[in-house]
Design a protein around this motif. Structure first.
Motif, PDB file in Angstrom:
ATOM      1  N   PRO A   1      -3.976  -5.926 -13.903  1.00 38.74           N
ATOM      2  CA  PRO A   1      -4.282  -4.560 -14.367  1.00 38.74           C
ATOM      3  C   PRO A   1      -4.370  -3.546 -13.223  1.00 38.74           C
ATOM      4  O   PRO A   1      -3.879  -2.421 -13.353  1.00 38.74           O
ATOM      5  N   CYS A   2      -4.979  -3.949 -12.093  1.00 38.24           N
ATOM      6  CA  CYS A   2      -5.091  -3.021 -10.965  1.00 38.24           C
ATOM      7  C   CYS A   2      -3.718  -2.735 -10.370  1.00 38.24           C
ATOM      8  O   CYS A   2      -3.422  -1.606  -9.992  1.00 38.24           O
ATOM      9  N   HIS A   3      -2.885  -3.764 -10.301  1.00 40.16           N
ATOM     10  CA  HIS A   3      -1.546  -3.579  -9.750  1.00 40.16           C
ATOM     11  C   HIS A   3      -0.743  -2.607 -10.618  1.00 40.16           C
ATOM     12  O   HIS A   3      -0.077  -1.706 -10.108  1.00 40.16           O
ATOM     13  N   ASP A   4      -0.848  -2.786 -11.925  1.00 36.17           N
ATOM     14  CA  ASP A   4      -0.123  -1.890 -12.843  1.00 36.17           C
ATOM     15  C   ASP A   4      -0.600  -0.449 -12.670  1.00 36.17           C
ATOM     16  O   ASP A   4       0.202   0.485 -12.674  1.00 36.17           O
ATOM     17  N   LYS A   5      -1.912  -0.297 -12.510  1.00 33.59           N
ATOM     18  CA  LYS A   5      -2.491   1.035 -12.363  1.00 33.59           C
ATOM     19  C   LYS A   5      -1.997   1.679 -11.061  1.00 33.59           C
ATOM     20  O   LYS A   5      -1.581   2.837 -11.051  1.00 33.59           O
ATOM     21  N   ARG A   6      -2.048   0.912  -9.981  1.00 32.64           N
ATOM     22  CA  ARG A   6      -1.597   1.415  -8.676  1.00 32.64           C
ATOM     23  C   ARG A   6      -0.122   1.792  -8.696  1.00 32.64           C
ATOM     24  O   ARG A   6       0.283   2.817  -8.150  1.00 32.64           O
ATOM     25  N   THR A   7       0.672   0.944  -9.320  1.00 34.73           N
ATOM     26  CA  THR A   7       2.103   1.206  -9.390  1.00 34.73           C
ATOM     27  C   THR A   7       2.360   2.497 -10.153  1.00 34.73           C
ATOM     28  O   THR A   7       3.158   3.335  -9.728  1.00 34.73           O
ATOM     29  N   ALA A   8       1.635   2.665 -11.261  1.00 40.38           N
ATOM     30  CA  ALA A   8       1.795   3.885 -12.056  1.00 40.38           C
ATOM     31  C   ALA A   8       1.428   5.104 -11.223  1.00 40.38           C
ATOM     32  O   ALA A   8       2.112   6.127 -11.259  1.00 40.38           O
ATOM     33  N   GLU A   9       0.350   4.986 -10.432  1.00 39.62           N
ATOM     34  CA  GLU A   9      -0.074   6.098  -9.586  1.00 39.62           C
ATOM     35  C   GLU A   9       0.980   6.408  -8.520  1.00 39.62           C
ATOM     36  O   GLU A   9       1.358   7.553  -8.321  1.00 39.62           O
TER      37      GLU A   9
ATOM     38  N   GLY B   1       4.066   7.874 -10.017  1.00 38.89           N
ATOM     39  CA  GLY B   1       3.844   9.080 -10.795  1.00 38.89           C
ATOM     40  C   GLY B   1       4.178   8.955 -12.269  1.00 38.89           C
ATOM     41  O   GLY B   1       4.696   9.889 -12.872  1.00 38.89           O
ATOM     42  N   TYR B   2       3.881   7.790 -12.868  1.00 38.12           N
ATOM     43  CA  TYR B   2       4.144   7.646 -14.295  1.00 38.12           C
ATOM     44  C   TYR B   2       3.078   8.341 -15.128  1.00 38.12           C
ATOM     45  O   TYR B   2       3.261   8.596 -16.289  1.00 38.12           O
ATOM     46  N   LYS B   3       1.953   8.595 -14.488  1.00 37.21           N
ATOM     47  CA  LYS B   3       0.875   9.262 -15.198  1.00 37.21           C
ATOM     48  C   LYS B   3       1.266  10.709 -15.458  1.00 37.21           C
ATOM     49  O   LYS B   3       1.921  11.339 -14.645  1.00 37.21           O
TER      50      LYS B   3
ATOM     51  N   ILE C   1       0.851  -1.186   0.000  1.00 40.59           N
ATOM     52  CA  ILE C   1       0.000   0.000   0.000  1.00 40.59           C
ATOM     53  C   ILE C   1       0.889   1.239   0.000  1.00 40.59           C
ATOM     54  O   ILE C   1       0.709   2.140  -0.807  1.00 40.59           O
ATOM     55  N   VAL C   2       1.866   1.276   0.907  1.00 40.74           N
ATOM     56  CA  VAL C   2       2.919   2.287   0.844  1.00 40.74           C
ATOM     57  C   VAL C   2       4.142   1.568   0.279  1.00 40.74           C
ATOM     58  O   VAL C   2       4.624   0.619   0.881  1.00 40.74           O
ATOM     59  N   PRO C   3       4.612   1.966  -0.909  1.00 35.73           N
ATOM     60  CA  PRO C   3       5.740   1.250  -1.515  1.00 35.73           C
ATOM     61  C   PRO C   3       6.958   1.209  -0.595  1.00 35.73           C
ATOM     62  O   PRO C   3       7.219   2.167   0.128  1.00 35.73           O
TER      63      PRO C   3
END
Ligand code: ZN
Length: 92
Positions: free
Chosen positions: A66-74, A77-79, A46-48
């Motif tokens: 897919p959710c893991h990839d999305k969370r990791t991106a968030e 800050g890859y977005k 939850i906190v990297p």
């Protein structure tokens, strides 16, 4: 126990831990929150660890790919983030 630079447990102990966590939370938490039942594939911090999170169960949620990839991106800050000016338009 062997840990890498971020404190993540590696090797056989890490695999066993991952399996135990997925057995405890077999459904993706994010999908579940939206009423979907998806098999979780990855225990996610939850906190990297890289941001000071701990490798303990209370800092773990199990997610599908897919959710893991999305969370990791968030989290990392890859977005693309836009800054908005006072006129409401994005600032380049
Ligand atoms: Zn999911």
């Amino acid at each position: 126990m062997k840990r890498n630079g971020y404190g993540r447990i590696q090797g056989r102990a890490g695999v066993a831990l991952r399996k135990a966590r997925l057995a405890k939370q077999p459904l993706c938490e994010d999908c579940l929150a939206q009423g979907r039942y998806t098999e979780a594939k990855t225990p996610d911090h939850i906190v990297p660890l890289a941001q000071g999170g701990t490798d303990t169960d209370d800092n773990i949620r199990c997610l599908c790919k897919p959710c893991h990839d999305k969370r990791t991106a968030e989290q990392f800050g890859y977005k693309v983030r836009l800054t908005y000016g006072s006129d409401g338009w994005p600032v380049a």
